[in-house]
Enzyme design. Structure first.
Site, PDB file in Angstrom:
ATOM      1  N   ASP A 130       0.833  -1.205   0.000  1.00  0.00           N
ATOM      2  CA  ASP A 130       0.000   0.000   0.000  1.00  0.00           C
ATOM      3  C   ASP A 130       0.867   1.255   0.000  1.00  0.00           C
ATOM      4  OD1 ASP A 130      -2.157  -1.639   0.056  1.00  0.00           O
ATOM      5  OD2 ASP A 130      -2.700  -1.271   2.145  1.00  0.00           O
ATOM      6  N   LYS A 142     -27.785 -15.011 -10.371  1.00  0.00           N
ATOM      7  CA  LYS A 142     -28.568 -13.800 -10.657  1.00  0.00           C
ATOM      8  C   LYS A 142     -28.366 -12.836  -9.492  1.00  0.00           C
ATOM      9  CE  LYS A 142     -33.123 -12.082 -11.968  1.00  0.00           C
ATOM     10  NZ  LYS A 142     -33.152 -10.974 -11.001  1.00  0.00           N
ATOM     11  N   TYR A 189       2.192   1.933  -3.445  1.00  0.00           N
ATOM     12  CA  TYR A 189       1.096   2.433  -4.291  1.00  0.00           C
ATOM     13  C   TYR A 189       0.843   3.912  -3.993  1.00  0.00           C
ATOM     14  CZ  TYR A 189      -3.499   2.948  -6.452  1.00  0.00           C
ATOM     15  OH  TYR A 189      -4.558   3.382  -7.217  1.00  0.00           O
ATOM     16  N   ASP A 190       0.773   4.244  -2.697  1.00  0.00           N
ATOM     17  CA  ASP A 190       0.488   5.627  -2.299  1.00  0.00           C
ATOM     18  C   ASP A 190       1.552   6.595  -2.808  1.00  0.00           C
ATOM     19  OD1 ASP A 190      -1.797   4.801  -1.040  1.00  0.00           O
ATOM     20  OD2 ASP A 190      -0.917   4.742   0.964  1.00  0.00           O
TER      21      ASP A 190
END
Length: 664
Positions: free
Chosen positions: A32, A122, A35-36
């Site tokens: 993370d 569904k 990514y940041d």
């Protein structure tokens, strides 16, 4: 400038790929933090160049509030599906297909293949249509609407992190899917919501029909795609081929896709889907059965409403009709007075239903609900049943429901604010005060051990506790006068109240009971502003910069701290020795850091909430379902199907003792 644009394109491609790995594949390739850093770099470049690519991840959540919904004409029609309620109806549909194919093959040299069906779930959500242009960029998203004309919800769809903003395709296509709210997202949202959602479908529909885009993002929707409704590229020869195309484009797709060659196999798959219905993290209301071969579909054709080559098998509905006997008005801790329907008892989904939700007077009038009328009741996701409408024929002898003008508990005059009524007697209205005290003392708030609603009622009635600050003035001698309070219990409660004075700031903010602020938002506020003083003095503009805080929540927080009584109560709490603190979170290296963990069964030393908190404190990601990307399954007593799934996939299984040994 060119170098910066090239770098931006590179970052956008990378970040979109990482998002796909994280949200769709559940298999992140970077941390993370990494990514940041890349995301922040992209934001800086976009500001410097004043250029934003239309498929940039920064476009997922906008700050804007839209003025209205505009219409969108679908390039390809979105058809409804015919429905079968039982296997007999399904077999009739199958036999009609066989007859048409037999007739065609008897008259044509170009024979149709053996009939083959694809069975899928569904989903009980909201149908969406996403248009990608010849560059693969998502340019439009819309609701089904009439099937021909829908409403533009592009900004709302972009908040769904699993929906790619760009795909590797060079032809215009429209892809149909279902936007859904998972049970996990539903529970997280309701923790912070002043008005809890009633069911998953309404949660998804309400999010996509919200003009406040940040509010849409707070619902944390998901989506599954299952059909290409318009295609300017190469034609598909089968539904299997179409589904593979959807998957290869990086669009989220449910893993359950079964091929059947006869109705016995179809029936078996329907039974399987129904058997796992309760274990899923989202709602389904049936199965969809479609013809696989595209040419066969063309020969079968359409009715005015439905394609003849597809049908929905509907599971037993969680709806029933019964009589509305009366309406009870209840007061919450915010002072809001809400109606609850008292019903003639009726069995629904294996449960006796006597009460149902009536949201407010506007809801009552819109649904034309009246006393004595027959009402349609729905129970969804095991939450409190909700009245969906009335049986028109039963209205003749019914009576209007009257809005209250006085509080049903303290008889104070009520004030109307929007669609809701409020009792403003915060000092002596028992339900408000009792619920406020219980919330303040709860585990996620000040964590005052041994505190219950029964205790709060006694404190209010016998010790005249009229504010949360009064809790810290209670003496042991006073507690000894209460029912079932002996020496030890009284001392334990006094100790628990005193121990709560040293609390983390996020728990204190949550304990204050700010409208629309749950524990997650409280944590986010503290991480952003660090101190109580900063939070008290923040502006609406600063508040909307906090993740998942939209205009509505920001205004709730701002208005709360503008109230002189609130500030006075906070100062009194601080003067009484309450010391909220904030510490930057540091996680030591441990075997569970950055690991994905699933918990199943009952643990001896942790409740479900406690083990989740513990794992998150270790830097682990807690998941609700087992996949090949799961690192550990923590197994307690009487584990469910998740344990079997872990064994099947070869996922590492540990028990509670092994877990405890690993974190020593």
């Amino acid at each position: 400038m060119d170098n910066k644009l090239e770098k931006m394109k590179e970052l956008v491609e990378e970040l979109n790929q990482y998002a796909y790995e994280y949200y769709v594949l559940d298999n992140p390739s970077i941390s993370d933090k990494e990514y940041d850093l890349k995301y922040d770099e992209l934001v800086i470049l976009e500001k410097k160049t004043e250029v934003t690519l239309p498929y940039s991840p920064t476009q997922r959540v906008g700050d804007k509030i839209l003025g209205e919904f505009s219409k969108y004409t679908h390039k390809g029609r979105l058809w409804s599906l015919d429905k079968a309620q039982n296997m007999e109806q399904l077999i009739e549909w199958h036999n009609r297909n066989l007859k048409v194919i037999e007739q065609y093959n008897s008259m044509s040299e170009d024979k149709l293949p053996e009939l083959r069906y694809i069975v899928t779930k569904k989903f009980d959500g909201l149908t969406v249509n996403c248009t990608y242009d010849e560059n693969g960029i998502l340019i439009k998203s819309a609701t089904r609407g009439t099937g021909i004309i829908g409403e533009d919800i592009t900004a709302q769809i972009k908040t769904i992190k699993t929906v790619p903003l760009k795909i590797k395709n060079n032809h215009v296509i429209e892809v149909h899917g279902e936007a859904i709210m998972t049970k996990t997202a539903f529970e997280e949202y309701n923790k912070a919501a002043q008005v809890p959602l009633k069911n998953l479908r309404n949660g998804a529909a309400g999010a996509l029909r919200n003009l406040d885009i940040k509010e849409t993002a707070r619902r944390n929707l998901s989506a599954f795609f299952y059909d290409v409704g318009y295609n300017e590229g190469p034609e598909f020869k089968s539904y299997r081929e179409m589904m593979n195309f959807i998957k290869n484009m990086g669009l989220p797709q449910d893993k359950y896709i079964k091929e059947c060659t006869n109705m016995e196999e179809v029936e078996k798959e329907i039974e399987y889907i129904e058997s796992i219905r309760g274990e899923l993290d989202y709602d389904i209301d049936g199965a969809v059965i479609v013809v696989d071969d595209i040419k066969t579909r063309e020969i079968l054709g359409y009715t005015i409403k439905f394609p003849k080559w597809a049908i929905a098998y509907k599971f037993e509905a969680k709806e029933i009709t019964t009589k509305l006997l009366d309406v009870e008005w209840n007061v919450g801790r915010s002072g809001r007075v809400t109606p609850t329907a008292l019903l003639e008892p009726v069995e629904l989904g294996g449960v006796t239903v006597k009460r149902a939700t009536l949201n407010n007077m506007d809801d009552i009038k819109r649904k034309n609900v009246k006393l004595g009328a027959k009402v349609l009741v729905r129970r969804s996701n095991d939450v409190i049943p909700e009245i969906m409408g009335v049986v028109e024929e039963s209205l003749e002898e019914s009576k209007e429901i009257q809005a209250p003008d006085r509080c049903p508990y303290c008889n104070s005059h009520l004030v109307q604010n929007g669609v809701h009524y409020y009792c403003e007697n915060t000092l002596s209205c028992k339900p408000q005060m009792v619920k406020s005290i219980v919330h303040f003392a709860s585990r996620e708030a000040m964590n005052i051990a041994g505190f219950s609603e029964k205790t709060a009622e006694q404190l209010f009635e016998k010790l005249d506790i009229k504010s949360i600050a009064d809790l810290y003035k209670i003496k042991k001698e006073e507690l000894l006068t209460l029912e079932k309070f002996k020496d030890k219990k009284s001392q334990n409660l006094i100790d628990a109240i005193q121990n709560s004075k040293n609390c983390d700031l996020a728990s204190f903010i949550y304990a204050l009971g700010i409208p629309n602020v749950g524990k997650k938002t409280a944590n986010d506020l503290v991480m952003k502003f660090k101190t109580l003083e900063s939070i008290k003095n923040t502006t609406i503009e600063q508040l909307v910069e906090v993740p998942d805080v939209g205009e509505i929540v920001a205004k709730s927080i701002y208005d709360f701290f503008e109230d002189e009584k609130v500030i006075s109560n906070i100062e009194e709490l601080l003067n009484l020795g309450v010391k909220p603190y904030y510490e930057e979170e540091r996680i030591d290296e441990n075997p569970f850091m950055d690991k994905t963990i699933v918990v199943t069964g009952s643990l001896n030393n942790y409740s479900r909430g406690e083990i989740k908190d513990k794992l998150q404190s270790l830097g682990a990601k807690v998941s609700s379902s087992v996949s090949k990307n799961t690192d550990y399954v923590l197994v307690g007593e009487k584990p469910g199907s998740k344990y079997e799934k872990a064994i099947e996939l070869g996922v590492k299984v540990i028990n509670e003792e092994e877990f405890s040994n690993k974190i020593k």
